[in-house]
Motif scaffolding. Structure first.
Motif, PDB file in Angstrom:
ATOM      1  N   ASN A   1       0.153   3.458  -0.531  1.00 33.02           N
ATOM      2  CA  ASN A   1       0.469   2.075  -0.400  1.00 33.02           C
ATOM      3  C   ASN A   1       1.796   1.912  -0.654  1.00 33.02           C
ATOM      4  O   ASN A   1       2.610   0.881  -0.098  1.00 33.02           O
ATOM      5  CB  ASN A   1      -0.397   1.519  -1.580  1.00 33.02           C
ATOM      6  N   LYS A   2       2.708   2.676  -1.363  1.00 31.88           N
ATOM      7  CA  LYS A   2       3.934   2.490  -1.948  1.00 31.88           C
ATOM      8  C   LYS A   2       4.745   2.875  -0.429  1.00 31.88           C
ATOM      9  O   LYS A   2       5.911   1.976  -0.171  1.00 31.88           O
ATOM     10  CB  LYS A   2       4.578   3.768  -2.753  1.00 31.88           C
TER      11      LYS A   2
ATOM     12  N   ALA B   1       4.289  -0.196   1.726  1.00 30.66           N
ATOM     13  CA  ALA B   1       5.448  -1.118   1.182  1.00 30.66           C
ATOM     14  C   ALA B   1       6.790  -1.031   1.674  1.00 30.66           C
ATOM     15  O   ALA B   1       7.615  -2.116   1.757  1.00 30.66           O
ATOM     16  CB  ALA B   1       5.124  -1.295  -0.200  1.00 30.66           C
TER      17      ALA B   1
END
Length: 237
Positions: free
Chosen positions: A119-120, A123
């Motif tokens: 997810n990081k 992003a």
């Protein structure tokens, strides 16, 4: 003498019973903690002490537990011996004191960490960014490119070069290191483009119109020069 021997024997028995009771109390306390940790999903650090058929053994709260091979990591582990002596974080997934069954698992924690890292990474990817990746697979409709950290994106067949191609395999193959542009991200799916970033072996080096213009220009220069040469030899009175 016999009386002293009997007293010593009774003392020994009582000490043994007291010791056994203490062990049982500690074991009960251990099971209580394990059930509480299972309920709250609290991670516990354990040391792998042995590899056995189908998994590994570790002690949690003083109780012998079993970690199946499918739960030692985010995926199935074949080399169990490589885990012996390692300390890992686990969750209690089953704690049955009556049967003495204690099942532990590291899989959920590892997958959660992987999802967080993914997810990081997603992003940090912004439309327009150019990144490097590796072609994972080539399909009739496009190619999947790995961007690292378990993240992959799709280069649609229309996003390779400006011209229309029959198959992505004309330009890439599995394992190729490529440069791609982030086209968009929606619902966790990443669309990529290679336009302008990949060499098209069939791209025309020069458009026919340009070649024609150049020929005409060259012919015009030659014609002018030839006419000038002819006139220079003529004297007008």
């Amino acid at each position: 003498m016999a009386e002293e021997t009997m007293e010593a024997y009774e003392k020994e028995i009582n000490e043994s019973l007291a010791k056994q009771k203490k062990i049982e109390d500690q074991e009960d306390l251990g099971w209580d903690r394990l059930r509480a940790e299972m309920s709250s999903k609290t991670p516990i650090e354990v040391e792998i002490i042995e590899a056995v058929k189908g998994g590994c053994v570790a002690y949690a709260e003083g109780i012998r537990g079993f970690i199946p091979a499918s739960r030692l990591s985010g995926r199935y582990v074949d080399d169990l011996d490589s885990f012996v002596g390692k300390r890992i974080n686990i969750l209690v997934t089953e704690a049955d004191q009556e049967s003495g069954k204690l099942i532990l698992s590291a899989r959920e924690l590892i997958r959660a960490q992987e999802a967080d890292a993914r997810n990081k990474k997603i992003a940090s990817l912004l439309p327009g960014n150019i990144v490097y990746g590796t072609v994972e697979s080539v399909m009739p409709y496009g190619a999947f490119v790995s961007l690292g950290d378990g993240i992959s994106g799709l280069v649609h067949i229309s996003e390779f070069v400006e011209r229309r191609i029959q198959s992505p395999s004309e330009l890439v193959k599995e394992g190729d290191k490529v440069k791609v542009r982030i086209k968009g991200i929606k619902d966790g799916k990443i669309s990529l483009s290679m336009k302008g970033l990949i060499t098209d072996p069939k791209a025309p080096e020069q458009r026919p119109e340009e070649e024609s213009t150049e020929r005409e220009y060259s012919s015009g220069v030659e014609a002018t020069t030839s006419l000038g040469s002819l006139l220079s030899g003529i004297k007008l009175d």
